[in-house]
Design an enzyme around this catalytic site. Structure first.
Site, mmCIF file in Angstrom:
data_model
loop_
_atom_site.group_PDB
_atom_site.id
_atom_site.type_symbol
_atom_site.label_atom_id
_atom_site.label_comp_id
_atom_site.label_asym_id
_atom_site.label_seq_id
_atom_site.Cartn_x
_atom_site.Cartn_y
_atom_site.Cartn_z
ATOM 1 N N GLU A 88 20.421 27.117 54.441
ATOM 2 C CA GLU A 88 20.815 27.077 53.040
ATOM 3 C C GLU A 88 22.184 27.731 52.911
ATOM 4 O O GLU A 88 22.364 28.898 53.275
ATOM 5 C CB GLU A 88 19.801 27.802 52.153
ATOM 6 C CG GLU A 88 20.174 27.732 50.671
ATOM 7 C CD GLU A 88 19.162 28.421 49.759
ATOM 8 O OE1 GLU A 88 19.383 28.426 48.542
ATOM 9 O OE2 GLU A 88 18.154 28.954 50.273
ATOM 10 N N ASP A 141 25.506 33.414 52.729
ATOM 11 C CA ASP A 141 26.357 33.634 51.564
ATOM 12 C C ASP A 141 27.334 34.761 51.904
ATOM 13 O O ASP A 141 27.166 35.448 52.924
ATOM 14 C CB ASP A 141 25.518 34.012 50.331
ATOM 15 C CG ASP A 141 26.160 33.575 49.019
ATOM 16 O OD1 ASP A 141 27.355 33.894 48.821
ATOM 17 O OD2 ASP A 141 25.500 32.924 48.193
ATOM 18 N N ASP A 200 31.137 32.907 56.908
ATOM 19 C CA ASP A 200 31.567 31.529 56.691
ATOM 20 C C ASP A 200 30.590 30.557 57.354
ATOM 21 O O ASP A 200 30.438 30.555 58.588
ATOM 22 C CB ASP A 200 32.973 31.360 57.272
ATOM 23 C CG ASP A 200 33.634 30.063 56.862
ATOM 24 O OD1 ASP A 200 32.920 29.102 56.513
ATOM 25 O OD2 ASP A 200 34.876 29.999 56.905
ATOM 26 N N ASP A 253 30.459 25.744 44.612
ATOM 27 C CA ASP A 253 31.605 25.856 43.721
ATOM 28 C C ASP A 253 32.219 24.473 43.519
ATOM 29 O O ASP A 253 32.607 23.818 44.485
ATOM 30 C CB ASP A 253 32.641 26.800 44.338
ATOM 31 C CG ASP A 253 33.703 27.236 43.331
ATOM 32 O OD1 ASP A 253 34.059 26.429 42.457
ATOM 33 O OD2 ASP A 253 34.178 28.387 43.443
ATOM 34 N N LYS A 291 39.556 22.027 39.233
ATOM 35 C CA LYS A 291 40.950 21.586 39.143
ATOM 36 C C LYS A 291 41.276 20.638 40.296
ATOM 37 O O LYS A 291 40.898 20.880 41.446
ATOM 38 C CB LYS A 291 41.888 22.792 39.173
ATOM 39 C CG LYS A 291 41.748 23.699 37.951
ATOM 40 C CD LYS A 291 42.708 24.863 38.009
ATOM 41 C CE LYS A 291 42.551 25.760 36.781
ATOM 42 N NZ LYS A 291 43.472 26.924 36.824
ATOM 43 N N THR A 348 16.611 27.041 39.059
ATOM 44 C CA THR A 348 17.269 28.330 39.222
ATOM 45 C C THR A 348 17.825 28.835 37.891
ATOM 46 O O THR A 348 18.000 28.077 36.933
ATOM 47 C CB THR A 348 18.428 28.231 40.226
ATOM 48 O OG1 THR A 348 19.465 27.401 39.679
ATOM 49 C CG2 THR A 348 17.957 27.637 41.538
ATOM 50 N N PHE A 381 20.864 29.846 37.433
ATOM 51 C CA PHE A 381 22.161 29.190 37.277
ATOM 52 C C PHE A 381 21.986 27.784 36.705
ATOM 53 O O PHE A 381 22.722 27.369 35.813
ATOM 54 C CB PHE A 381 22.865 29.128 38.627
ATOM 55 C CG PHE A 381 24.212 28.460 38.587
ATOM 56 C CD1 PHE A 381 25.349 29.184 38.283
ATOM 57 C CD2 PHE A 381 24.341 27.107 38.858
ATOM 58 C CE1 PHE A 381 26.588 28.573 38.237
ATOM 59 C CE2 PHE A 381 25.573 26.485 38.809
ATOM 60 C CZ PHE A 381 26.705 27.224 38.499
ATOM 61 N N GLU A 382 20.997 27.072 37.212
ATOM 62 C CA GLU A 382 20.735 25.722 36.719
ATOM 63 C C GLU A 382 20.327 25.752 35.257
ATOM 64 O O GLU A 382 20.762 24.906 34.460
ATOM 65 C CB GLU A 382 19.649 25.069 37.567
ATOM 66 C CG GLU A 382 19.328 23.639 37.192
ATOM 67 C CD GLU A 382 18.305 23.016 38.121
ATOM 68 O OE1 GLU A 382 17.940 21.853 37.882
ATOM 69 O OE2 GLU A 382 17.877 23.685 39.075
#
Length: 260
Positions: free
Chosen positions: A85, A110, A137, A160, A164, A233, A235-236
């Site tokens: 994940e 993460d 990473d 993310d 832009k 989640t 965030f969701e």
């Protein structure tokens, strides 16, 4: 009474972990070339509890991604099938999935230190021995540290979106990323992406559909319903409250990879 001199707190030497025995700031250091990063490190305060979990549990369940050696996932997870994940936030959804499926190991990666500490705490309190937390990473992990066909799945939830246009090159779901990922997945393993950013969902679908190493699990070639194993989640929920539409994409690694 004479005034006591002011003393500043001692600074940690460069490269020394913020939490003794815990994750280091830049585990890969100068071992590997610099590149455009698909993630934005977030600086936020680590609570006392999170710091305690990092110091105490990192030596047991933590992994610094230094890119210097191959991982034996079978040994790390006692023979369980392993899903990677990438990006887990504060770890609530990861812990819930681990609890619902104890027969699958989750290597959760993460760069967010508070989230790392929080997930370690959730794992301990929930008795979840099928979670390992990676710091660093994920590209270096995939490229340098994982053996071919060692993963039973890959999850990239709400990466993310880099909205832009000039930043679109930083989005993680790109052809080169898929080419890197495919050999590390077992034949038939599923890459599961989710995003609430409509333009990114469209790009994901286009890139995944065009890559010869993956095939859509949906007969109509479109998005998938949210599978029951992926929790809703926080965030969701915030995105849904704003009127965002969440898209899931489930693509299977084909049996025979195209020749290079």
């Amino acid at each position: 009474m004479s005034e006591q001199p002011h003393t500043s707190p001692a600074r940690r030497p460069k490269g020394e972990p913020r939490f003794p025995g815990g994750p280091v700031a830049d585990p890969a250091g100068s071992h590997h070339e610099r590149r455009i990063r698909s993630f934005q490190p977030r600086r936020s305060r680590v609570t006392t509890g999170q710091g305690e979990y990092l110091e105490r549990l990192w030596p047991l369940w933590g992994l610094d991604i230094d890119g210097l050696s191959k991982l034996d996932l079978k040994e790390m997870f006692d023979g369980l099938p392993v899903v990677l994940e990438i990006g887990f936030g504060m770890g609530e959804a990861t812990a819930e999935m681990a609890a619902e499926d104890p027969g699958t190991g989750i290597l959760a990666v993460d760069v967010h230190t508070p989230g790392q500490g929080n997930l370690l705490g959730l794992a301990e309190r929930g008795g979840l021995s099928n979670i390992r937390v990676g710091n660093g990473d994920a590209i270096i992990l995939l490229r340098e540290m994982l053996e071919p066909e060692s993963l039973d799945g890959l999850r990239v939830y709400f990466p993310d979106p880099w909205p832009k246009k000039r930043h679109h090159k930083r989005r993680i779901i790109q052809p080169d990323f898929l080419t890197l990922v495919a050999p590390r997945l077992k034949p038939g393993a599923v890459l599961h992406c989710a995003t609430d950013w409509e333009p990114y969902a469209e790009q994901m679908l286009e890139v995944l559909s065009a890559h010869p190493a993956f095939e859509n699990t949906q007969a109509d070639g479109g998005y998938a319903p949210r599978p029951a194993f992926r929790p809703l989640t926080r965030f969701e929920g915030q995105g849904l409250d704003k009127g965002h539409v969440v898209h899931d994409l489930l693509f299977r690694r084909v049996a025979d990879l195209p020749s290079a």
